[in-house]
Design an enzyme around this catalytic site. Structure first.
Site, PDB file in Angstrom:
ATOM      1  N   ASP A 102      -3.605   9.485  21.352  1.00  0.00           N
ATOM      2  CA  ASP A 102      -4.370   8.422  21.210  1.00  0.00           C
ATOM      3  C   ASP A 102      -5.789   9.376  21.096  1.00  0.00           C
ATOM      4  O   ASP A 102      -6.794   9.125  20.555  1.00  0.00           O
ATOM      5  CB  ASP A 102      -4.266   7.960  22.490  1.00  0.00           C
ATOM      6  CG  ASP A 102      -3.117   6.782  22.286  1.00  0.00           C
ATOM      7  OD1 ASP A 102      -3.005   5.953  21.256  1.00  0.00           O
ATOM      8  OD2 ASP A 102      -3.038   6.263  24.237  1.00  0.00           O
ATOM      9  N   GLY A 103      -5.404  10.255  21.977  1.00  0.00           N
ATOM     10  CA  GLY A 103      -6.957  11.606  21.538  1.00  0.00           C
ATOM     11  C   GLY A 103      -7.182  11.821  20.620  1.00  0.00           C
ATOM     12  O   GLY A 103      -8.415  11.978  20.586  1.00  0.00           O
TER      13      GLY A 103
END
Length: 89
Positions: A68-69
């Site tokens: 996600d990052g």
């Protein structure tokens, strides 16, 4: 259309997924670019390698490979260029 591949190579399986994408793009004759700093890890004879900042300017779409990052970071970088991002988690 030119695709930028932005893998987070510290993520598990990101290298494998990126290599599979490279293999697929090569078979299709697709135009793609990869950050210069990843050149030694990714054997991509048909890729155009360039500084990471140049990827956003010269591509049409970004594929962010990681978590996600990684996807959020790529999206933030792509906003000033108006480029779409496809995230592969």
């Amino acid at each position: 259309m030119k695709v930028a591949l932005l893998p987070n190579l510290t993520r598990e399986d990101a290298l494998l997924v990126t290599r599979k994408l490279i293999e697929t793009f090569d078979k299709l004759g697709a135009s793609y670019c990869i950050a210069l700093e990843d050149k030694n890890l990714l054997k991509a004879p048909l890729a155009q390698f360039m500084p990471r900042a140049g990827l956003f300017e010269h591509c049409d779409v970004i594929i962010a490979i990681g978590g996600d990052g990684t996807i959020i970071h790529a999206a933030k970088q792509a906003v000033p260029y108006g480029k779409p991002v496809l995230g592969v988690n």
